[in-house]
Design an enzyme around this catalytic site. Structure first.
Site, PDB file in Angstrom:
ATOM      1  NE  ARG A 151      -3.377  -2.797   0.347  1.00  0.00           N
ATOM      2  CZ  ARG A 151      -3.899  -3.565   1.314  1.00  0.00           C
ATOM      3  NH1 ARG A 151      -3.236  -3.793   2.426  1.00  0.00           N
ATOM      4  NH2 ARG A 151      -5.072  -4.127   1.140  1.00  0.00           N
ATOM      5  CG  ASP A 180      -3.093  -5.649  -1.388  1.00  0.00           C
ATOM      6  OD1 ASP A 180      -4.177  -5.450  -1.979  1.00  0.00           O
ATOM      7  OD2 ASP A 180      -3.024  -6.246  -0.295  1.00  0.00           O
ATOM      8  CG  HIS A 252      -6.180  -8.029  -1.844  1.00  0.00           C
ATOM      9  ND1 HIS A 252      -6.524  -6.751  -1.514  1.00  0.00           N
ATOM     10  CD2 HIS A 252      -6.815  -8.813  -0.946  1.00  0.00           C
ATOM     11  CE1 HIS A 252      -7.327  -6.743  -0.446  1.00  0.00           C
ATOM     12  NE2 HIS A 252      -7.526  -7.988  -0.099  1.00  0.00           N
ATOM     13  CG  ASP A 313      -6.392 -10.976   2.026  1.00  0.00           C
ATOM     14  OD1 ASP A 313      -5.677 -11.265   1.040  1.00  0.00           O
ATOM     15  OD2 ASP A 313      -6.474  -9.811   2.469  1.00  0.00           O
ATOM     16  CD  GLU A 314     -10.026  -8.057   2.757  1.00  0.00           C
ATOM     17  OE1 GLU A 314     -10.583  -7.488   3.707  1.00  0.00           O
ATOM     18  OE2 GLU A 314      -9.064  -7.562   2.142  1.00  0.00           O
ATOM     19  CD1 TRP A 380      -7.447 -12.862   7.471  1.00  0.00           C
ATOM     20  CD2 TRP A 380      -8.334 -10.905   8.084  1.00  0.00           C
ATOM     21  NE1 TRP A 380      -8.376 -12.517   6.536  1.00  0.00           N
ATOM     22  CE2 TRP A 380      -8.934 -11.309   6.876  1.00  0.00           C
ATOM     23  CE3 TRP A 380      -8.732  -9.691   8.660  1.00  0.00           C
ATOM     24  CZ2 TRP A 380      -9.926 -10.561   6.242  1.00  0.00           C
ATOM     25  CZ3 TRP A 380      -9.712  -8.938   8.012  1.00  0.00           C
ATOM     26  CH2 TRP A 380     -10.296  -9.378   6.816  1.00  0.00           C
ATOM     27  CE1 TYR A 405      -4.972  -8.320  11.105  1.00  0.00           C
ATOM     28  CE2 TYR A 405      -6.104  -6.739   9.710  1.00  0.00           C
ATOM     29  CZ  TYR A 405      -5.600  -8.007   9.910  1.00  0.00           C
ATOM     30  OH  TYR A 405      -5.718  -8.947   8.927  1.00  0.00           O
ATOM     31  CG  PHE A 406       0.068  -3.114  16.061  1.00  0.00           C
ATOM     32  CD1 PHE A 406      -0.975  -3.578  16.846  1.00  0.00           C
ATOM     33  CD2 PHE A 406       1.360  -3.487  16.408  1.00  0.00           C
ATOM     34  CE1 PHE A 406      -0.748  -4.402  17.953  1.00  0.00           C
ATOM     35  CE2 PHE A 406       1.601  -4.300  17.509  1.00  0.00           C
ATOM     36  CZ  PHE A 406       0.549  -4.763  18.279  1.00  0.00           C
ATOM     37  CG  ASP A 407      -4.472  -1.512  10.103  1.00  0.00           C
ATOM     38  OD1 ASP A 407      -4.662  -2.330  11.042  1.00  0.00           O
ATOM     39  OD2 ASP A 407      -5.037  -1.610   8.994  1.00  0.00           O
ATOM     40  CD1 TRP A 452      -3.387  -4.986   8.476  1.00  0.00           C
ATOM     41  CD2 TRP A 452      -2.685  -5.428   6.397  1.00  0.00           C
ATOM     42  NE1 TRP A 452      -3.495  -6.345   8.267  1.00  0.00           N
ATOM     43  CE2 TRP A 452      -3.072  -6.641   7.000  1.00  0.00           C
ATOM     44  CE3 TRP A 452      -2.214  -5.458   5.081  1.00  0.00           C
ATOM     45  CZ2 TRP A 452      -2.999  -7.879   6.348  1.00  0.00           C
ATOM     46  CZ3 TRP A 452      -2.136  -6.679   4.435  1.00  0.00           C
ATOM     47  CH2 TRP A 452      -2.519  -7.873   5.056  1.00  0.00           C
ATOM     48  CD  GLU A 454      -4.986  -0.709   3.898  1.00  0.00           C
ATOM     49  OE1 GLU A 454      -4.133  -0.797   4.824  1.00  0.00           O
ATOM     50  OE2 GLU A 454      -5.777  -1.621   3.623  1.00  0.00           O
TER      51      GLU A 454
HETATM   52  C1  ACM Z   1      -6.592  -9.006   5.739  1.00  0.00           C
HETATM   53  O1  ACM Z   1      -6.612  -8.167   6.646  1.00  0.00           O
HETATM   54  N1  ACM Z   1      -7.365  -8.835   4.688  1.00  0.00           N
HETATM   55  C2  ACM Z   1      -5.744 -10.167   5.799  1.00  0.00           C
END
Ligand code: ACM
Length: 537
Positions: A151, A180, A252, A313-314, A380, A405-407, A452, A454
């Site tokens: 990102r 990604d 992704h 993922d996703e 996750w 998740y440290f974001d 993450w 972003e």
């Molecule tokens: C994730 O947070 N989509 C692995």
């Protein structure tokens, strides 16, 4: 007696009265060739931070700092391989382990026993250690931090610094999220358009992606050359840290499809400039698998990690639902539900990774359509999936979003800089147990915290999100629950900040952001988007 405060907390620590000035020693003794590298690393760090240069010798009569391998050698990647004993006595220092990885962890502890000023890049303190006897072994085999360089790309130099910090906290894994929708960060010589096209985006959304879209008009991108990656891997290996590459497929993949649109369903959108989940996925074709195998072959040449992360993922099924190619695959392979198309990818990629002598890791969505038993699951979504994956016979890495998740926001302070959502205070991390009730500890390979990116564009933003929560996480992942109860990590965090100060880490002070770290009223201002935990299953 000086109070000894370490992060993570060692299994057993017995302080004694007095100190040892390392200047009274004649050498660092590394009799075994496998300890010579760590010995020189320690020698260099002592020289730069304290001004004391101890030469490394394979034998020395007299007081010394001795690194010794002893006992039956454990398998690599076991907790026993990272166990060590550290004795600081009036006559010298003994650091003993059964595996060189244990020596490396003992060196990290030794560095924390020195005054914080010794962590500076020029002499900032004397080379004085408190007398102490430490016996130590981690609770979990995998203690990781994930850095999302997709990102927002970070220069190699920052990755190396994060490896150093992981080392000082006795973590053993740095997971690089290399690909990604917003960028592809690894050179693949046989696929030049990844570096030419997929690594770059035209601009980036300003503020939170869920708000009105305003873009910054500034191109962003970059990628690591294979030489950069070899350097990162070797640098980490010297510290007994495993760098795990992630190539996120088959979702992704906006960046991949911008470079090689023929691998998708014919859309031709540019590399993503905003964040979220996009419907573009790889088409389930032999061409897509050939692409994936080619990439994984190159990755396996450069990374020595026993694990390769294949993402997963996703992955929306929207495109596959109307794809004749997906329909033909389902017919041919007897796949009843469209989610099974992802399972087809998972199986093929897991098998290919196995053919390269490595183990595949997938995000927990790979369970939904079914994954081979040997696929390690990085869970996750929530803790319920830890249980589900373990019950299905998979080894698990515990990464639940609500805890690591440290974001997510660090506090409720209105001055916090822009985050994706959520609230994960250091206290919340301290209260987390990576092995949830009802799960066998042996099924949990380990735990990992996530950066993450972003909303973490610059190194200082990553550092603010990472520290000091990463230190608390390291304590949770390493120390046994009883040791942690006896010495609460939040008490040890205060003196630990002096170490982060000496290193120059742009951490978040416990009382809140410094003015230059706060979100202010501009593009980085706090935006409270609701966080909804994923449902149990
Ligand atoms: C994730 O947070 N989509 C692995």
């Amino acid at each position: 007696m000086q109070r000894i405060s370490l992060i993570p907390q060692p299994s057993r620590l017995t302080p004694a009265d007095g100190e040892l000035d390392l200047a009274s020693l004649g050498a660092i003794v590394a009799a075994d060739p496998e300890t010579t590298g760590p010995a020189w690393l320690l020698s260099d760090l002592l020289a730069s931070g304290t001004g004391l240069r101890l030469a490394v010798a394979d034998a020395f009569e007299g007081p010394a700092l001795r690194l010794r391998l002893e006992g039956r050698r454990p398998e690599a990647d076991t907790t026993a391989a990272e166990a060590y004993r550290l004795e600081v006595a009036p006559g010298g220092v003994d650091l003993v382990a059964a595996h060189p990885a244990g020596i490396s962890r003992g060196i990290a502890t030794l560095r924390q026993l020195l005054p914080p000023g010794s962590l500076r890049a020029a002499p900032g303190a004397g080379a004085v250690l408190p007398l102490v006897s430490i016996e130590d072994e981690p609770r979990l085999r995998w203690r990781g931090v994930m850095i999302d360089v997709a990102r927002h790309f970070q220069a190699k130099d920052f990755v190396l610094r994060m490896i150093d910090r992981a080392w000082l906290h006795r973590l053993n894994t740095v997971h690089l999220h290399l690909t990604d929708d917003q960028g592809w960060r690894v050179e693949i010589p046989s696929r030049p358009r990844l570096a030419e096209v997929a690594a770059w985006r035209a601009e980036t959304v300003v503020g939170h992606a869920r708000e009105d879209a305003v873009y910054d008009g500034t191109p962003h991108g970059g990628y690591y050359t294979l030489d950069d990656l070899r350097e990162i891997v070797a640098y980490a290996r010297a510290r007994h840290i495993n760098v795990v590459p992630e190539i996120n497929l088959p979702g992704h993949t906006r960046s991949v499809l911008a470079a090689y649109p023929e691998l998708g369903a014919g859309q031709n959108r540019p590399v993503a400039t905003t964040f979220g989940v996009f419907e573009e996925v790889l088409e389930p074709t032999e061409e897509s698998l050939a692409f994936a195998r080619e990439v994984l072959d190159t990755v396996a040449e450069v990374f020595d990690s026993p694990f390769i992360h294949i993402g997963g993922d996703e992955v929306p099924t929207t495109q596959w639902e109307s794809s004749p190619t997906a329909a033909a695959l389902m017919e041919r392979e007897g796949i009843a539900e469209v989610r099974g198309v992802q399972a087809w990818f998972t199986r093929a990629l897991t098998e290919h990774v196995a053919s390269l002598g490595r183990r595949a890791i997938g995000w927990d969505e790979v369970l939904d359509g079914g994954a081979p038993g040997e696929t390690v699951i990085s869970v996750w979504r929530n803790e319920a999936y830890i249980k589900k994956a373990a019950e299905a016979g998979h080894e698990v890495i515990a990464i639940p979003e609500p805890y690591v998740y440290f974001d997510h926001y660090e506090s409720t302070d209105p001055g916090e800089p822009l985050r994706i959502h959520g609230l994960i205070t250091a206290e919340k991390v301290a209260g987390w147990d990576p092995v949830p009730p009802g799960v066998e500890e042996s099924a949990v390979l380990g735990a990992q915290c996530q950066l993450w990116s972003e909303y973490l564009p610059r190194p200082a933003d990553v550092e603010y999100a990472a520290f000091p929560r990463l230190a608390v996480f390291a304590d949770v992942a390493w120390a046994a629950p009883e040791a942690r109860r006896a010495s609460p990590v939040m008490d040890r965090l205060v003196p630990h900040l002096e170490r982060l100060d000496a290193l120059g880490v742009a951490y978040r002070p416990l009382e809140g952001p410094r003015p230059w770290q706060a979100g202010g009223t501009g593009a980085r201002k706090r935006s409270d988007v609701e966080f909804t935990e994923h449902p149990a299953e």
